[in-house]
Design a protein around this motif. Sequence first.
Motif, PDB file in Angstrom:
ATOM      1  N   PHE A  11     -33.085  13.676  -2.169  1.00 31.80           N
ATOM      2  CA  PHE A  11     -33.894  12.897  -1.231  1.00 31.80           C
ATOM      3  C   PHE A  11     -34.311  11.563  -1.847  1.00 31.80           C
ATOM      4  N   LEU A  12     -34.683  11.586  -3.125  1.00 31.03           N
ATOM      5  CA  LEU A  12     -35.090  10.353  -3.799  1.00 31.03           C
ATOM      6  C   LEU A  12     -33.928   9.370  -3.924  1.00 31.03           C
ATOM      7  N   MET A  13     -32.710   9.878  -4.171  1.00 26.24           N
ATOM      8  CA  MET A  13     -31.548   8.982  -4.251  1.00 26.24           C
ATOM      9  C   MET A  13     -31.332   8.258  -2.927  1.00 26.24           C
ATOM     10  N   ALA A  14     -31.520   8.996  -1.824  1.00 24.28           N
ATOM     11  CA  ALA A  14     -31.384   8.360  -0.514  1.00 24.28           C
ATOM     12  C   ALA A  14     -32.481   7.319  -0.300  1.00 24.28           C
ATOM     13  N   VAL A  15     -33.723   7.664  -0.687  1.00 24.32           N
ATOM     14  CA  VAL A  15     -34.851   6.739  -0.530  1.00 24.32           C
ATOM     15  C   VAL A  15     -34.638   5.489  -1.384  1.00 24.32           C
ATOM     16  N   MET A  16     -34.180   5.670  -2.638  1.00 26.22           N
ATOM     17  CA  MET A  16     -33.941   4.517  -3.519  1.00 26.22           C
ATOM     18  C   MET A  16     -32.826   3.633  -2.984  1.00 26.22           C
ATOM     19  N   SER A  17     -31.815   4.239  -2.389  1.00 21.90           N
ATOM     20  CA  SER A  17     -30.729   3.451  -1.805  1.00 21.90           C
ATOM     21  C   SER A  17     -31.244   2.611  -0.639  1.00 21.90           C
ATOM     22  N   LEU A  18     -32.097   3.217   0.195  1.00 19.75           N
ATOM     23  CA  LEU A  18     -32.676   2.469   1.315  1.00 19.75           C
ATOM     24  C   LEU A  18     -33.611   1.365   0.817  1.00 19.75           C
ATOM     25  N   ASP A  19     -34.324   1.646  -0.273  1.00 21.48           N
ATOM     26  CA  ASP A  19     -35.203   0.637  -0.876  1.00 21.48           C
ATOM     27  C   ASP A  19     -34.398  -0.560  -1.350  1.00 21.48           C
ATOM     28  N   ARG A  20     -33.275  -0.309  -2.031  1.00 17.26           N
ATOM     29  CA  ARG A  20     -32.418  -1.406  -2.499  1.00 17.26           C
ATOM     30  C   ARG A  20     -31.782  -2.136  -1.326  1.00 17.26           C
ATOM     31  N   HIS A  21     -31.469  -1.388  -0.271  1.00 20.77           N
ATOM     32  CA  HIS A  21     -30.897  -2.028   0.922  1.00 20.77           C
ATOM     33  C   HIS A  21     -31.877  -3.018   1.529  1.00 20.77           C
ATOM     34  N   LEU A  22     -33.135  -2.621   1.633  1.00 24.20           N
ATOM     35  CA  LEU A  22     -34.147  -3.536   2.170  1.00 24.20           C
ATOM     36  C   LEU A  22     -34.345  -4.740   1.264  1.00 24.20           C
ATOM     37  N   ALA A  23     -34.372  -4.498  -0.057  1.00 26.37           N
ATOM     38  CA  ALA A  23     -34.632  -5.584  -1.003  1.00 26.37           C
ATOM     39  C   ALA A  23     -33.511  -6.610  -1.014  1.00 26.37           C
ATOM     40  N   ILE A  24     -32.265  -6.161  -0.877  1.00 25.52           N
ATOM     41  CA  ILE A  24     -31.113  -7.070  -0.978  1.00 25.52           C
ATOM     42  C   ILE A  24     -30.727  -7.645   0.381  1.00 25.52           C
ATOM     43  N   CYS A  25     -30.741  -6.800   1.413  1.00 26.36           N
ATOM     44  CA  CYS A  25     -30.267  -7.233   2.728  1.00 26.36           C
ATOM     45  C   CYS A  25     -31.382  -7.830   3.598  1.00 26.36           C
ATOM     46  N   LYS A  26     -32.617  -7.402   3.376  1.00 27.05           N
ATOM     47  CA  LYS A  26     -33.750  -7.912   4.161  1.00 27.05           C
ATOM     48  C   LYS A  26     -34.871  -8.375   3.218  1.00 27.05           C
ATOM     49  N   PRO A  27     -34.601  -9.342   2.359  1.00 21.43           N
ATOM     50  CA  PRO A  27     -35.585  -9.713   1.327  1.00 21.43           C
ATOM     51  C   PRO A  27     -36.889 -10.266   1.892  1.00 21.43           C
ATOM     52  N   LEU A  28     -36.853 -10.938   3.032  1.00 22.34           N
ATOM     53  CA  LEU A  28     -38.073 -11.509   3.597  1.00 22.34           C
ATOM     54  C   LEU A  28     -38.990 -10.430   4.188  1.00 22.34           C
ATOM     55  N   ARG A  29     -38.409  -9.382   4.717  1.00 16.06           N
ATOM     56  CA  ARG A  29     -39.192  -8.313   5.324  1.00 16.06           C
ATOM     57  C   ARG A  29     -39.609  -7.256   4.304  1.00 16.06           C
ATOM     58  N   TYR A  30     -38.961  -7.257   3.150  1.00 14.28           N
ATOM     59  CA  TYR A  30     -39.189  -6.183   2.171  1.00 14.28           C
ATOM     60  C   TYR A  30     -40.659  -6.024   1.760  1.00 14.28           C
ATOM     61  N   PRO A  31     -41.388  -7.100   1.420  1.00 14.72           N
ATOM     62  CA  PRO A  31     -42.776  -6.916   0.968  1.00 14.72           C
ATOM     63  C   PRO A  31     -43.691  -6.287   2.013  1.00 14.72           C
TER      64      PRO A  31
END
Length: 319
Positions: A122-142
């Motif tokens: 579950f954590l691997m999936a969550v971390m992948s989604l976290d990186r997806h937001l940080a790289i693909c949606k950097p303005l919305r990430y914070p």
Amino acid sequence: MTDRETEVTMEVKNETTIQEFVLEGFPAVQHLGKVLFLVHLLAYLASITGNMVIITITWVDHRLQTPMYIFLSTFSFCESCFITTVIPTLLSIFLSGRQTIPFTACLTQAFAFLFLGSIIFFLMAVMSLDRHLAICKPLRYPTVMNLRVSFLLVFFCYSLSFIFITGLLVQVSQLSFCGPNVISHFFCDLGSLIHLSCSDTRSVEIYIFFLALLVILISLILTFIAYSNIIVTIVHLPSAKERQKAFSTCLSHLIVLSLMYGSCVFTYVKPKQTNRLDSNREAALVNTVVTLLLNPVIYTLRNKQVHQALRDTLSRVRL
């Protein structure tokens, strides 16, 4: 059946109920027991040390107290507990040949192994989604991913895993074990344990199959979607140096993910739990030793922020 016959039958059943199991380990290579003990002990200590370093510097250095590193430190903690549930038993088997384990302790080990393993997926999936937001949606990430949300996601991973695995262990604890007591594994693997039951295990096998589908494949799908979008974003980066660096990091992550997901899919996502016990041992060994040894290096220790935080922490300790 008369009352006397029923009483005799119950007495026989009670006398033949298994009170402890014998973990077989790897009898084919037992002559290399001392060498294998040393190799796996060093791998275990290296994995624990790497994960403890990650946890310590994450909570000591305020610069790393971000959602990404909260997930990584939680991941490292679960990895350390996960590997500790099975490796000490394996080390004991390499020294003594076989290892006996009481029935209650066997179920406890199986619960801990599956509970922590599910959290890791579950954590691997969550971390992948976290990186997806940080790289693909950097303005919305914070705004989307903050410390409160990250702690809630960690709590969700723990809770969901506890509910699923508790339900499974309740079913297994109700099975009868009245025949052979040798488990063809180096820990209390549920597939091998169920194979020894003299009860009807079809419902438990079906539960394991669908639980594995839910935990492993759903987290795999989420991870795949996240990394696919990350790769598409990386391809459109203007700098060749940035693309090369990002691809190198993603490739390292994907190697570990492939090892972990591959070995677990091979082991658990099959509707029949028999006729594959030997191959399960090798797959489980890869999953519990090789992959967990690589994870601290690949996920965090190659990170420049972690290197800087570690250097700053060591400099403060020296002072």
